[in-house]
Design an enzyme around this catalytic site. Structure first.
Site, PDB file in Angstrom:
ATOM      1  N   ASP A  18       0.829  -1.210   0.000  1.00  0.00           N
ATOM      2  CA  ASP A  18       0.000   0.000   0.000  1.00  0.00           C
ATOM      3  C   ASP A  18       0.860   1.256   0.000  1.00  0.00           C
ATOM      4  O   ASP A  18       0.530   2.248  -0.636  1.00  0.00           O
ATOM      5  CB  ASP A  18      -0.920  -0.006   1.230  1.00  0.00           C
ATOM      6  CG  ASP A  18      -2.156   0.850   1.035  1.00  0.00           C
ATOM      7  OD1 ASP A  18      -2.349   1.376  -0.074  1.00  0.00           O
ATOM      8  OD2 ASP A  18      -2.919   1.001   1.997  1.00  0.00           O
ATOM      9  N   HIS A 209      -7.477  -1.565   8.925  1.00  0.00           N
ATOM     10  CA  HIS A 209      -6.536  -0.904   8.010  1.00  0.00           C
ATOM     11  C   HIS A 209      -6.875   0.586   7.996  1.00  0.00           C
ATOM     12  O   HIS A 209      -7.943   0.970   7.529  1.00  0.00           O
ATOM     13  CB  HIS A 209      -6.703  -1.528   6.622  1.00  0.00           C
ATOM     14  CG  HIS A 209      -5.859  -0.920   5.543  1.00  0.00           C
ATOM     15  ND1 HIS A 209      -4.682  -1.499   5.105  1.00  0.00           N
ATOM     16  CD2 HIS A 209      -6.034   0.198   4.784  1.00  0.00           C
ATOM     17  CE1 HIS A 209      -4.169  -0.761   4.124  1.00  0.00           C
ATOM     18  NE2 HIS A 209      -4.969   0.275   3.912  1.00  0.00           N
ATOM     19  N   CYS A 242      -2.777   8.376  -0.880  1.00  0.00           N
ATOM     20  CA  CYS A 242      -4.088   7.852  -1.240  1.00  0.00           C
ATOM     21  C   CYS A 242      -4.408   8.377  -2.627  1.00  0.00           C
ATOM     22  O   CYS A 242      -4.399   9.596  -2.834  1.00  0.00           O
ATOM     23  CB  CYS A 242      -5.145   8.303  -0.232  1.00  0.00           C
ATOM     24  SG  CYS A 242      -6.802   7.801  -0.709  1.00  0.00           S
TER      25      CYS A 242
END
Ligand code: MG
Length: 306
Positions: A18, A209, A242
């Site tokens: 991620d 998460h 993100c």
């Protein structure tokens, strides 16, 4: 909410997946492998090392198989990969993984953007994969993405998250994760969702998460642990961002989360010194300072003068 936190917590390091996935700077395969090696040496027992995505969409993951070939089988380390569809599942099997993280999604708009299907379509995809994964002896972790809010649909009803979780669990899984993909969760929302989840799928281990987009990530982690969660995702240095929130910071940072927990006598099994060393190394590789604070403040307790 159970006011008490568990005596120990399992940290899942998601920085190599991620974290890097949301970084524009491409790292070499050697650097990724070294990052994972340092994380394992720091005591991380579960590392999400890659994502099985289309490399034209996510160039950072183009060498997923090359990285996995060098880290699967590291002593004492559980390596997992993110599976978004059936093709990704085949790649996970071929890579020799013993654990997968399948991604379901709470909203149709995000499912369309991320995986070209619907929320229901992903529940059905898991229905086709769950038995095969079990037969292959895989540990099956399943995440529900945008479980606290969606960048396209806005607020996500709790009832929808629970309905999806129940449907996924009917197909079979070993762990369920709620992901705050865009960093909009709050402690009260975390408590409400995990308390409801624990009732909906009793006995199933719960994982959380969090992204620290709005600096609520650590409070959310604490709330999760007080609501029955025993597994927390984090990324070294707070690496990442993100894709739906420009300028956002990444996941909560492994070393800052571990420091908080260890100060409160919640065991994590990781070495803070080794993690902060790893972050300084990673900052040199990324040529930028990362969001975590642990590597940039004095160690505590301070070493007493001789
Ligand atoms: Mg994420």
């Amino acid at each position: 909410m159970t006011a008490q936190r568990p005596a120990s917590v399992t940290l899942v390091e998601v920085g190599p997946r991620d974290g890097l996935q949301n970084e524009s700077r491409l790292l070499s395969t050697d650097t990724k492998v070294e990052m994972i090696r340092r994380l394992a040496a720091a005591g991380l027992k579960r590392i999400e090392a890659a994502s099985f995505v289309n490399p034209t969409r996510v160039p950072q993951m183009a060498d997923a198989e090359a990285v996995l070939a060098r880290v699967v089988g590291m002593p004492g380390l559980g390596v997992s990969g993110l599976v978004l569809n059936e093709r990704g599942f085949e790649r996970a099997l071929a890579a020799g993984l013993r654990e997968i993280s399948f991604v379901a999604v709470a909203t149709d708009a995000m499912a369309a953007r991320n995986q070209g299907t619907t929320a229901r379509g992903l529940v059905e995809a898991w229905g086709r994969l769950a038995g095969r994964a079990q037969a292959a002896g895989l540990f099956r972790s399943v995440t529900i993405a945008v479980a606290f809010g969606c960048p396209f649909e806005g607020e996500v009803p709790l009832a929808r998250v629970i309905e999806i979780a129940r449907a996924l669990a009917e197909s079979g899984l070993d762990e369920i994760c709620l992901a705050d993909t865009i960093g909009v969760a709050t402690p009260a929302a975390v408590e409400a969702r995990f308390s409801a989840l624990a009732q909906a799928v009793p006995g199933l281990p719960m994982r959380a998460h969090f992204h620290n987009t709005r600096n609520t990530g650590y409070a959310n982690a604490d709330a999760a642990l007080r609501s029955g969660v025993t597994v927390l995702d984090a990324s070294l240095g707070g690496l990442g961002g993100c894709p739906f929130a420009p300028g956002a910071t990444g996941n909560i940072a492994t070393e800052d989360l571990a420091a908080m927990l260890e100060r409160d006598r919640v065991a994590t099994g990781v070495s803070l010194a080794a993690l902060t060393d790893a972050t300084r190394w990673l900052e040199a590789a990324m040529e930028r300072r990362l969001p975590a604070h642990g590597a940039h403040v004095s160690p505590w307790p301070a070493v007493p003068a001789a």
